[in-house]
Design a protein around this motif. Structure first.
Motif, PDB file in Angstrom:
ATOM      1  N   GLU A  46       0.862  -1.174   0.000  1.00 16.21           N
ATOM      2  CA  GLU A  46       0.000   0.000   0.000  1.00 16.21           C
ATOM      3  C   GLU A  46       0.902   1.228   0.000  1.00 16.21           C
ATOM      4  O   GLU A  46       1.862   1.306   0.776  1.00 16.21           O
ATOM      5  CB  GLU A  46      -0.911   0.038   1.226  1.00 16.21           C
ATOM      6  N   PHE A 138      -6.618 -10.550   7.062  1.00 10.50           N
ATOM      7  CA  PHE A 138      -6.833  -9.697   5.892  1.00 10.50           C
ATOM      8  C   PHE A 138      -6.127 -10.312   4.689  1.00 10.50           C
ATOM      9  O   PHE A 138      -4.948 -10.680   4.775  1.00 10.50           O
ATOM     10  CB  PHE A 138      -6.279  -8.286   6.130  1.00 10.50           C
ATOM     11  N   ILE A 140      -5.257  -9.127   0.925  1.00  9.85           N
ATOM     12  CA  ILE A 140      -5.262  -7.897   0.135  1.00  9.85           C
ATOM     13  C   ILE A 140      -4.480  -8.115  -1.154  1.00  9.85           C
ATOM     14  O   ILE A 140      -3.333  -8.574  -1.126  1.00  9.85           O
ATOM     15  CB  ILE A 140      -4.636  -6.739   0.944  1.00  9.85           C
ATOM     16  N   GLN A 244     -12.271  -3.034   0.346  1.00 10.58           N
ATOM     17  CA  GLN A 244     -11.761  -1.719  -0.057  1.00 10.58           C
ATOM     18  C   GLN A 244     -12.874  -0.695  -0.219  1.00 10.58           C
ATOM     19  O   GLN A 244     -12.631   0.515  -0.208  1.00 10.58           O
ATOM     20  CB  GLN A 244     -10.962  -1.819  -1.363  1.00 10.58           C
ATOM     21  N   THR A 267     -11.387  -9.401   2.761  1.00  5.46           N
ATOM     22  CA  THR A 267     -10.659  -9.416   1.496  1.00  5.46           C
ATOM     23  C   THR A 267     -10.891  -8.113   0.748  1.00  5.46           C
ATOM     24  O   THR A 267     -11.910  -7.438   0.940  1.00  5.46           O
ATOM     25  CB  THR A 267     -11.117 -10.588   0.604  1.00  5.46           C
ATOM     26  N   ASP A 269      -9.141  -5.326  -2.693  1.00  2.00           N
ATOM     27  CA  ASP A 269      -8.097  -4.870  -3.615  1.00  2.00           C
ATOM     28  C   ASP A 269      -8.016  -3.355  -3.500  1.00  2.00           C
ATOM     29  O   ASP A 269      -8.913  -2.639  -3.962  1.00  2.00           O
ATOM     30  CB  ASP A 269      -8.461  -5.290  -5.046  1.00  2.00           C
ATOM     31  N   ILE A 270      -6.966  -2.857  -2.859  1.00  2.00           N
ATOM     32  CA  ILE A 270      -6.875  -1.419  -2.586  1.00  2.00           C
ATOM     33  C   ILE A 270      -6.614  -0.595  -3.837  1.00  2.00           C
ATOM     34  O   ILE A 270      -6.598   0.632  -3.782  1.00  2.00           O
ATOM     35  CB  ILE A 270      -5.797  -1.109  -1.517  1.00  2.00           C
ATOM     36  N   LEU A 283     -10.312  -0.104   4.320  1.00  2.00           N
ATOM     37  CA  LEU A 283      -9.282  -1.137   4.217  1.00  2.00           C
ATOM     38  C   LEU A 283      -7.895  -0.506   4.162  1.00  2.00           C
ATOM     39  O   LEU A 283      -6.960  -0.976   4.821  1.00  2.00           O
ATOM     40  CB  LEU A 283      -9.527  -2.002   2.973  1.00  2.00           C
ATOM     41  N   ARG A 284      -7.729   0.558   3.386  1.00  2.00           N
ATOM     42  CA  ARG A 284      -6.442   1.257   3.346  1.00  2.00           C
ATOM     43  C   ARG A 284      -6.075   1.772   4.742  1.00  2.00           C
ATOM     44  O   ARG A 284      -4.930   1.664   5.185  1.00  2.00           O
ATOM     45  CB  ARG A 284      -6.514   2.433   2.384  1.00  2.00           C
TER      46      ARG A 284
END
Length: 335
Positions: A46, A138, A140, A244, A267, A269-270, A283-284
């Motif tokens: 990230e 988590f 990711i 996300q 779960t 996807d950022i 999530l971030r």
């Protein structure tokens, strides 16, 4: 007990790029931060930045590689305009495709109606082990890396072995508080479009009839995230998909729903956030907040963990090239 030598907790690094030059920083980030998102997808990290200050979160190795790449790419911006292709070449030269070292003497396998499920890549095997050894896990990374499918497999095994009394499937839906009530059908039918990937995995592993029976008995429960407020989930296996797209407040609310003898898998996807502009992804945000907490694990998937058809990777690359070309042709004044 097996030894996992890959990182369980995320590592964080602060990086200051200089000399400060706003044009060079914009060149580094790319149109709509496309170059930063490209690094995130490939490295499984990230990247948060404000001006010339960058924060990188991920496994120690990935963070170190990303830091070096950002410095090298920023140096390149003195004389060149960065492109998706140039960033890709730098990623290739960084040697990031080396496999993490994970002990697999007793590989985790999950037996379902449709056969045996196991991790195909080292990150998938680490993810399975993290789910089985942590209360909150988590996953990711990009689409197609098995985050949701493997979580559902672990949930089914927990049900079959009476380690959990119910499976709760949760997914954020923008319409949950606004237009969801106008959709036809009962609650399950209203949220079905948002939970379809979870159902697809359930049907694949259990079959339609068994899933229907579990749902009739409330062994499997579906709920939009907005409906989780005020609940406490004991003896449950809870999966929050598309994490996300939660806000900071929603993520905090969800995590505080976890009760005794429960497991939660989140779960997301950022790099694919669909929240309205100005809303920060929960999530971030949570990666930095919880990265050092015991009992919580983070598995960062990379593009090489994608297990879908080989064309998927090429399709994603083609879209990235098209977006870069389209953005480069837009007038600078936005007119």
């Amino acid at each position: 007990m097996n030894t996992v030598t890959a990182d369980t907790h995320p590592h964080s690094l602060e990086l200051e790029l200089g000399p400060i030059d706003n044009q060079r920083l914009a060149n580094l980030a790319g149109p709509l931060d496309g170059h930063l998102r490209q690094l995130e997808r490939r490295l499984g990290v990230e990247i948060n930045n404000r001006g010339s200050s960058f924060q990188i979160i991920g496994t120690r190795k990935s963070v170190d590689v990303c830091s070096g790449l950002l410095e090298a790419l920023y140096e390149l911006t003195k004389d060149e305009v960065l492109t998706t292709e140039k960033v890709h070449l730098y990623l290739q030269d960084a040697g990031i495709d080396e496999e993490p070292v994970i002990d697999t003497d007793q590989e985790i396998t999950i037996k379902t109606k449709r056969g045996v499920i196991k991790g195909r890549s080292p990150n998938q095997r680490l993810y399975l082990r993290n789910i089985l050894t942590h209360d909150i896990c988590f996953g990711i990374g990009p689409a197609g890396t098995g985050k949701t499918y493997l979580a559902v497999a672990c949930a089914i095994e927990a049900l079959e072995q009476d380690k959990a009394r119910r499976l709760v499937l949760v997914r954020p839906a923008v319409e949950a508080g606004e237009r969801l009530g106008f959709l036809p059908g009962d609650l399950v039918q209203k949220v079905d479009p948002y939970l379809r990937p979870l159902f697809d995995a359930l049907y694949d592993m259990l079959g339609f009839e068994r899933v229907a029976k579990y749902m009739e008995r409330n062994v499997i429960e579906v709920a939009p995230l907005a409906f989780m407020r005020g609940r406490t989930l004991n003896d449950a296996f809870v999966i929050l998909d598309e994490g996300q797209n939660t806000t900071i407040e929603q993520m905090k609310m969800f995590l505080t729903r976890i009760g005794f003898n429960s497991t939660a898998v989140i779960t997301g996807d950022i790099t694919q956030i669909d929240l309205p502009r100005g809303k920060k992804s929960g999530l971030r945000h949570v990666i930095d907040i919880l990265k050092d907490e015991e009992g919580i694990s983070f598995t960062f998937f990379k593009s090489r963990d994608v297990v879908r058809h080989p064309l998927v990777g090429r399709i994603l690359d083609a879209y990235e090239r098209h977006e870069k070309h389209t953005n480069s042709e837009k007038p600078k004044d936005g007119s």
